[in-house]
Design an enzyme around this catalytic site. Structure first.
Site, PDB file in Angstrom:
ATOM      1  N   GLU A  79     -32.242  38.368  80.694  1.00  0.00           N
ATOM      2  CA  GLU A  79     -32.548  38.010  79.321  1.00  0.00           C
ATOM      3  C   GLU A  79     -32.640  36.483  79.232  1.00  0.00           C
ATOM      4  O   GLU A  79     -31.881  35.789  79.917  1.00  0.00           O
ATOM      5  CB  GLU A  79     -31.407  38.506  78.413  1.00  0.00           C
ATOM      6  N   LYS A 171     -34.701  44.993  71.837  1.00  0.00           N
ATOM      7  CA  LYS A 171     -33.230  44.990  71.774  1.00  0.00           C
ATOM      8  C   LYS A 171     -32.741  45.400  70.390  1.00  0.00           C
ATOM      9  O   LYS A 171     -33.208  44.882  69.379  1.00  0.00           O
ATOM     10  CB  LYS A 171     -32.710  43.597  72.133  1.00  0.00           C
ATOM     11  N   CYS A 204     -28.151  43.259  77.363  1.00  0.00           N
ATOM     12  CA  CYS A 204     -26.978  42.436  77.011  1.00  0.00           C
ATOM     13  C   CYS A 204     -25.994  43.114  76.057  1.00  0.00           C
ATOM     14  O   CYS A 204     -25.306  44.044  76.439  1.00  0.00           O
ATOM     15  CB  CYS A 204     -27.450  41.093  76.463  1.00  0.00           C
TER      16      CYS A 204
END
Ligand SMILES: *[C@@H]1O[C@H](CO)[C@@H](O)[C@H](O)[C@H]1NC(C)=O
Ligand SMILES: *[C@@H]1O[C@H](CO)[C@@H](O)[C@H](O)[C@H]1NC(C)=O
Ligand SMILES: *[C@@H]1O[C@H](CO)[C@@H](O)[C@H](O)[C@H]1NC(C)=O
Ligand SMILES: *[C@@H]1O[C@H](CO)[C@@H](O)[C@H](O)[C@H]1NC(C)=O
Length: 538
Positions: A79, A171, A204
């Protein structure tokens, strides 16, 4: 002449083809080769570029070549690797819907950033699956007018070996990325490969939450996961590799984690993990580093035999010793804890918080007074993850630099820090069955994790009571322990407010009574002094 040229070409083409085909994994092979990149954009100058995406894409191509040299079937980039948060919406690209079967390398009419085209062409050239994270720009036109609006997503894009875009994930659990949107419902993004492995994708902060991460495994038949991250490590439970290996264990999936590298802000940590069999290769870099980690990953459909591990190939950076990683620390005040002192060599202790009780058995001995202290810790409640709150059920042994609870989770530079030997630790308790994801959480010196050969993690369900009994115990002596425990994420409490009340801990009660004695003595002494002083005056 033409014919000769033609057959000559055929031979060359055959050699090239053969060269690649013998290296590629197939649906029949019992393993595949994975590469993850720990990437530090700050190591690279902008060169003649004015655009971050282009600069980093060129370095990515170089890393893809190196991974292909090692026969990697897939490579994962972190990321924020192409574009950092600060500049994210400035440098962005539209990403075609994977259903369009778009191939940016082939199709000059596709409106994508040049970096996307470069990556697509490199995926094709090196015949490798590529996972990159990129700020995605989505331009939508309102139906009734000519007005257009632009949304930005923190997206992962997956190219296949032909350079075609086969998956895109936006995300869902943002960690405060300014200017970015999320989809209304979490994307469930999976992609199939020509080597017979079905991957799930998330990013993440998603690893903390149930959706989409857990859902991918539980409901969508995913056996392997790709995970680009720019993690901010936190002690004692959530440093990067520690978190990745624990998740892979808890879901028992192969896990390819690729970390953005900026140790000075606490970001580092990449690895390849074979579910419950633990680390194949990993890195926590203490100084700015770009490295490729490659491992032969046993497919989940096959019996694991010999696990091969490879040392990370450092491309750029230093391997300085010492800890240059800026670690943050969880607020442990709400935990119930019990201090293990040097004179307790053999402890059996029960500790409860709210509805969770754990039984601890610890055999230890300490050679140096200034080393790490350890506490038993139990927590059943809600904590803040800065941008969200989430439920926890935890029983663990944690490290501290001194006798106070505030010093727990702080790393010591003391050369005698690891002066306690644990001959044996066992932790057992009844955790909630529904809505709680449980994992073994371990951390050793230099942010390594314990080999799965060195501990047991056993569970027994009691569905009628909505409980699961967990027992976690060491099977080998530990001389460099930081954290050892059962980490449960209680998703049913997500979004509830954290209870900010410092609970009295048993040892703090002890401290309090010691303090009471000292301060009582102080009052007596000062009273005597006052009497003497007054008598002297008279
Ligand atoms: C500038 O960039 C181009 C392509 O992006 C590259 O071929 C060239 O070598 C670069 N020039 C310098 C001086 O770095
Ligand atoms: C289009 O955008 C303009 C300026 O932002 C706004 O004034 C107008 O109302 C919009 N039209 C429609 C149909 O939404
Ligand atoms: C530790 O305690 C257990 C019982 O609690 C006892 O059986 C054992 O002998 C003790 N070991 C040592 C080394 O003191
Ligand atoms: C223990 O460590 C904490 C955190 O580093 C520090 O603030 C505190 O002063 C220390 N206490 C003692 C008694 O040394």
């Amino acid at each position: 002449m033409l014919r000769i040229l033609h057959s000559w070409c055929l031979v060359v083409c055959f050699i090239i083809l053969f060269h690649y085909t013998i290296q590629k994994s197939t649906p029949e092979s019992s393993t595949y080769v994975a590469a993850v990149v720990e990437y530090s954009p700050q190591l690279y100058k902008l060169g003649n570029h004015t655009d971050n995406l282009l600069k980093n894409a060129e370095h990515y191509v170089e890393l893809m070549r190196k991974a292909a040299d090692q026969s990697a079937d897939i490579i994962v980039f972190p990321e924020c690797g192409l574009a950092e948060y600060k500049s994210s919406t400035r440098y962005s690209s539209t990403i075609p819907d994977p259903e369009d079967n778009a191939n940016p390398c082939d199709d000059p009419s596709l409106e994508v950033h040049e970096a996307v085209r470069i990556l697509s062409c490199a995926a094709r050239k090196y015949e490798i699956y590529v996972v990159v994270n990129i700020p995605e720009k989505k331009i939508s036109y309102e139906k009734s007018s000519q007005n257009k609006s632009t949304l930005y997503y923190n997206s992962n894009v997956i190219f296949n070996r032909q350079g075609q875009i086969v998956a895109r994930y936006r995300k869902f659990n943002l960690f405060g990325e300014l200017g970015f949107s999320t989809t209304e419902k979490p994307d469930i993004t999976v992609f199939d490969t020509d080597f017979g492995v079905k991957f799930g994708v998330f990013t993440c902060f998603d690893i903390i939450f149930e959706k989409p991460a857990v859902t991918l495994v539980k409901d969508n038949g995913v056996t392997d996961v790709v995970f680009p991250t720019a993690w901010f490590s936190q002690l004692p439970f959530l440093s990067a590799v520690q978190t990745q290996v624990a998740w892979a264990h808890s879901m028992d999936v192969n896990f390819l984690g690729s970390g953005y590298n900026a140790p000075e802000v606490g970001s580092t940590g990449s690895g390849i993990y074979a579910g419950k069999h633990g680390v194949l290769t990993s890195i926590m870099a203490t100084s700015p580093t770009t490295a490729i980690l490659v491992a032969t990953v046993p497919k989940k459909t096959t019996q694991v035999k010999n696990l091969q591990s490879n040392t990370p190939l450092t491309i750029n950076g230093f391997t300085a010793s010492g800890s240059g990683i800026r670690m943050s620390k969880e607020n442990l005040e709400p935990y119930k804890t019990f201090l293990l002192t040097e004179n307790i060599q053999n402890t059996t202790h029960k500790l409860c918080d709210d509805q969770l009780c754990c039984q601890f058995k610890v055999k230890m001995h300490t050679s140096h007074k200034n080393g790490y202290k350890y506490r038993l810790a139990v927590f059943d409640g809600v904590r803040s993850f800065t941008y969200r709150t989430g439920g926890l059920q935890i029983c663990a042994v944690i490290f501290c630099t001194n006798d106070s609870l505030t010093s727990c989770g702080i790393v010591s530079g003391n050369p005698d820090a690891f002066s306690t030997t644990f001959e044996y630790i066992s932790i057992s308790g009844d955790f909630r069955l529904n809505g709680v994801a449980l994992s073994p959480n371990t951390l050793l010196k230099e942010y390594n994790v314990m080999s799965p050969d060195d501990f047991r993690f056993e569970s027994q369900q009691q569905p009628e009571a909505n409980l699961v009994s967990i027992k976690m115990e060491t099977t080998a002596r530990q001389t460099s322990l930081l954290t050892f425990g059962i980490y449960g994420r209680d998703f049913l409490k997500d979004g509830q407010s954290e209870i900010i009340e410092a609970k009295e801990t048993e040892s703090r009660e002890g401290e309090n009574s010691a303090y009471f004695i000292v301060s009582s003595a102080g009052i007596v002494i000062s009273a005597i002094a006052t009497v003497l002083f007054i008598r002297a005056l008279l």
